[in-house]
Every structure is written in C-alpha cells, then in structure tokens.
Enzyme design. Sequence first.
Site, PDB file in Angstrom:
ATOM      1  N   GLY A  21      48.446 -61.899  11.609  1.00 51.78           N
ATOM      2  CA  GLY A  21      49.709 -62.490  12.025  1.00 51.78           C
ATOM      3  C   GLY A  21      49.958 -62.377  13.513  1.00 51.78           C
ATOM      4  N   ASP A 141      53.308 -48.744  11.170  1.00 55.38           N
ATOM      5  CA  ASP A 141      52.712 -49.758  10.285  1.00 55.38           C
ATOM      6  C   ASP A 141      51.412 -49.227   9.686  1.00 55.38           C
ATOM      7  OD1 ASP A 141      52.525 -52.169   8.935  1.00 55.38           O
ATOM      8  OD2 ASP A 141      51.465 -53.179  10.563  1.00 55.38           O
TER       9      ASP A 141
END
Length: 756
Positions: A21, A141
């Site tokens: 992404g 993350d």
Amino acid sequence: MGDSTLIQGRYRLLDRIGRGGMGEVWRARDESLGRRVAVKCLKPLGTDHDHAFTRVLRERFRREARVAAALQHRGVTVVHDFGESDGVLFLVMELLDGRDLSRLLEDNKHHPLPVADVVDIAEQVSAALAYTHEQGIVHRDLKPANIVRLADGTVKICDFGIARLGHDVGFTTRLTGTGIAMGTPHYMSPEQIGGDDVDRRSDLYSLGCVLYEIATGVPPFDLDDAWAVLVGHRDTRPEPPRTHRAELPAYLDRIILDLLAKQPEQRPHDARELGRRITAGRTAPAYAPGVVAPRSKAPQPVGRPVGAGRAEPPSWTGGTTTGREATGTGPRTTPPGPAPGLSADRVPRPGDPGAAAAPGDPCPAAAPEEAAALAGRHRAGLSLGRLGRWEEAGEIHRAVAAERERLLGPDHPDTLASRYEVAFTLSRTGHPAEALRAYKRVAEARIRVLGADHADTLAVRQEMAYALGRLGRHADAHQVYASVLAARERVMGPDHPDTLRCRHNLAFNLGRLGRPEDAHRMAREVAEARARVLGADHPDTLVTRYEVAYELGRLGRWQEALAAYREVAAARERVLGPDHPDTFAARHEIGICLGRLGHSARALALYEGLIEDRTRAQGPDHPETLRARHGLGVNLGRLGRWEEALAESREVRALRARVLGPDHPDTLVSRREIAVALGWLGRWSAALGEYREVAAARERVLGPDHPDTLAGRDDEAHCLEQLGRAAEAVELYRRVAVLRGSGASRAAGTAHAAPF
C-alpha cells in the site's frame, strides 16, 4: 520506476521484490560500495497537497528516516540511506536473505510452526523490541509480514518508522476520527482501535497476536470481516492457544494470553521482562500438560457485550482487509546485511549473509513433504545451536545429513549444508580435530561441485582455518586465511563485509602466531573499514574494536586496552543491551585489564557484579558465568586471599567438569588455578599432582607438542624445582624444549602444504 533505474547516481534498481500500500521494494545495487541492497520507494505525493504541506511531509520523512537509520541492533533491519528522487521518497535498506513469517506460514500451508521455532522467534523479537523501545521508538505496525527469518535463523523486524512515515504522508489505511492511522486489523491493539495514545505495550499486544498465529496457525480473532476482527480485539477474550494445539508449553500459552490483555497495564511491563519470562520458561524443567478442555464454538466476550444485532462498521474500516490477506502485502524477499558480531576467528555458516546457498530450503530432488520436513529439522538444529545445546544440535544435523544424502546424493548443496553443520557442532563441543576432518570433506565436495571461489566454499575453508587455529596449527591457519582473503578480495572486493570478516580472522590469527604488532595494525585497519562500511557501532565493528583492545593487552599496553574495552562495553550496552553476551564479554575483559594494572580490588568488585548479572541472565551453570567466577578466583589470589581462591577454583572446576566435561580446556584451566593456589599455600606435592593431571589431559586431547600441553609441562617442571627435585625438572625442561623445536620445525615444513 523501472528496471535499471539509477537513483541519485548511486542505487541501480534491478528487480521488484515487493509491492504494498505504501509503494514498492526493489532489489538494487549500490554502485558506490558494490553491494546489494533493498530500496523501498514510497508512492509519490498526491497533487492535491499544497507546497507547504508537502514540505512539512518531506521534513517528517527525513526526521523519521534518521530515527530508523540510527537503530543498530542485530534484530532490526538496517537503514543505510534515504532521500528523494524525482518526487519519490526512498529508503535504502539491507537486503535480507530470508522469508517473512507471513510467507513461512503460507509455505507451511498455514500449519503452525514448530514450538522450538516459535520460542526462538519470540525471544529474538522481544530482544529487538527491548532495544528499540529503550530508544523511545514504537513500531506501531508489527505483523508477520514485518518480521523476517533469515536462512541462518536470525530474526529481524522490518519497517521501523515506516508506519509513522505512512501516517505522515497519508499512505496507510484511513484514519479514525482522532487521526490515528490504522494498521492491519488482525494485529492491532485495543488502544489503537479506540484511537488512544499508544506506547511500547501496544507493540507487545501486536507481538502476542503474531505469536498466537505462528503457534496455532490462525490469528487470535480469525473472523469474517474487519469490523468483527476489531470488535474481537476490543471486547472479546481470546481462546487459549492450547485449545488449538495441545502440545504448546503451558508457559508459552500463559505468556501469549498475557500479551493479549485488553488493558496495557495488564501486559508485561516491557519487552525486557517478556524476554526474561520466555527464557525462564524455556529453561524450566518440562512437565506433561494436563487435559485440555475442548475448543468452544465461539469466543466469549469480555467487557462490553456485543449486541445480537450487527452494527455497521465505521467508515474508517473500509480500507482494511481480513483473512489470509491480513498477513500483509509486504515484500516476499525482504530488504539483510552482514552477520551480527561473530566471535573472533569465526566465519558465517552457509545461509549467513554472504553465503550464496540457503541451507534448509526445500530440496528439489526430494518429495516436497520430505524436503519440507528435513528443512524444518535443519532449522531446529540451528535453533538448538543458538541456544547453546550443541550436542543435541549435532545429533539432529547428523540425522538430517544422512537422510539428505540418501534422498539427494552426497554432493547436493543441502546435504553439504547439513554436513557443514555437523562439523560446526563438533567444533563447538571441543572436537577440533574431528571438525577439521569433516570440514575438509565438505570443502572438497564444494570445490568439486561449486568451484573454489564460491561463497559457500570460501566459508568452509575459512572455518577450516579456525579449526586449525584451535589445534594450535596457527601457521597452517594463517596460510588458509590468506588464501581465502585473496579469493574474497578478488571476487567480492576489499570492503565487502565477508572480506572484512576474513581480514579480521587473519588479524586474530597473527596474534596467535606471536605477531601482536602485526595483529594490532591489521585489526585497527579492519575496524576503520568496518566503521566506514557498516557504521561505528555495528556489532561487527565492535567485534574488531574488541580485538584491537585484546592486542593492546598482548603488547602490554594495558591502560590503552582498558580504555578501548570500556568504549566497546558502552557501545554494546547501547546497541545490544546490558544483558547481551557480547556486552558481558567486554565487561569481563575490563576486569582482566584492571587485574593486570594492579587494581585487583576493583577487578574483584567488577567480577562480583558480572557474576550476579550473568547468573540472572544466563544461569549459574552457564560456561560464561563460570568464566566470571574463575576471574573472581584469580583476583582473590592476587589479593593474597589464597584459601578463598582455592575454594572458589575447586567449586568452579567441579561445575565445569559437570557442564563441559573433565577434559574441556576451561575445566583444565580451573585445575591449573587450583595448582597455583596450592603452590602459593606451600602445598607443592598436591600442586604437582594437579599440574601433572592438567598436562596429561592436554596431551591426550591436544597432542604432546601443542603449546598448551607444553605450558602444562613447564608448570610441572617448575613444581619439581620447588620440591627440590632439580634433576627431574631439568630433564622435563629439556623434553619440552625438544618438543617445541620439533613442533616449530613441523609447522615450518607443513605450512606450504596446508589444506586448501
């Protein structure tokens, strides 16, 4: 961006190895240093941003990239460089030869990983997180796609700072109403979901999710869509991992559940505490698990009940995914550099960075199931070795080598990789002569199959030189190191990390040849080169700086050596942590320097603290804990406290005999220290018996003309002198002189015929 694009006139993009992404990851070549790297190119900034905003974002990028580049730990992917090219922000990272945990699970058909691998990964990740959290950095993350296991078993966390960068530049999924960037829902902490502030304990929650998945094969909330997963993290108590997999150790089950506590204060306080709990559980005596209750049909909610009616997910969940895709879209071959601080005179094993083949990968000529099983057993052997369980590791590697030879043939690279590991375990268990023979057979096969200059061939030849040095054949070792170094410089270049590692080993061996000035000069050159190529605080650079300090000591420059060791110890504590074995090793050498400088009381205090720390971190019977106790005994003697020194040496000798074996070199050193204490106490007859036992054991293990054996005979002769038996002493001195002369002649005569 495309194939052969040159960024900033330095980084040539070769082929794309991942897309996500936030952008793309490319395998690239650093044209300046001639090394392979990974380049992560972030998506260009959108045209809807005004100039002031993009200027702020670029500054944030530079700030966060500097933070990521400052992280220096073997468990964290190294960021070499960053910048902007044609409007594209990029990061240059080490190129990792391994697979992320997401790929490992996919390759394993989403079956859980072996328990030993889960524990090993947990330990390594917790150590890396402990370091980064102490630097004030939170990952935000953490997920399987961001944790890579290299071919040698080393585990590295990727993308530190990238989550925050993505938030700043707008590349993550949509934001909550409070502006908190959303990650992958399967691994998000409740406080992330709620938009609250996050700290190190959020990373611990995410790690708990990762461990749950690799231990059971499924994430803790393996539900249908993003909203259900997020509600599960926020409101639902996870099922114990052992309900999915009964053979999981109880301590691991408890640790994972504690990591998944809804409230941050109910989780382990920090990653350092987590690491201690994992180590304590792994080393505790095993017991048979009780009956595990059958798995319930649905997870039970805690806290706020979820109503029967299904709420619509918030708009910010629109960009999230669930199911197997949730393991991430990161690169499958991820951005890994020089092996961390190898001890002096050691080389990387096949599969270490710099070695071309990756042992343990599935064998193409065997059935896939057999190949995968053997690869798993090979990795299990490597894991046991990292835990210091070398005898068990050797048994596994011997069995795998036999199976691979049967399935693939004796010269298949995977067979040779297993035979290499057999030799390595022989070296680590005090059998250098057997290790040398085993290495020689692997070297012959690799020369025949791969060629003399192949990276794997050079690795085993370098390991042969190490074994030669262990056998006291330093002239032979010197010739092999020199030959390998010439090949590495020709093939890889003078500044390649593997070339520098070989030069480091050559410097180490020069010291053992009695050439401390040459050893010191070369070690300083290597330290400067490693600082330039890898960074001043890189573990490999610190290993060579440690060797510089050692040679200063051999030159009698103890004050300079003390200062150098203190610098290395401080850097290692900063980079690796206070409880890392390499940090402990530098502290031990500081104690030696203090003793040599006549500061025995300060040395004694240092060893007392070191023993306490090693006992806590490694256990009371660990060889290095016993080494610190040996140093304590030596300094008790220097302070004239010989009865205490004798008692300490006897206790350490008994423990070493039990842990290492009665003829292990460390055990024999303790026996010699007993004899020294007996001599100072005037008990020369008892001392003579100890000296003779030490010399006889060394002759049995090392041979009659090994330098250590001859030193033991010198001790024996000195003791005879003290007892008034001058004629026997003179005769023994004469025999030792003859053996020294014949050994030197033999070394000179065989140096030109050293193997490979």
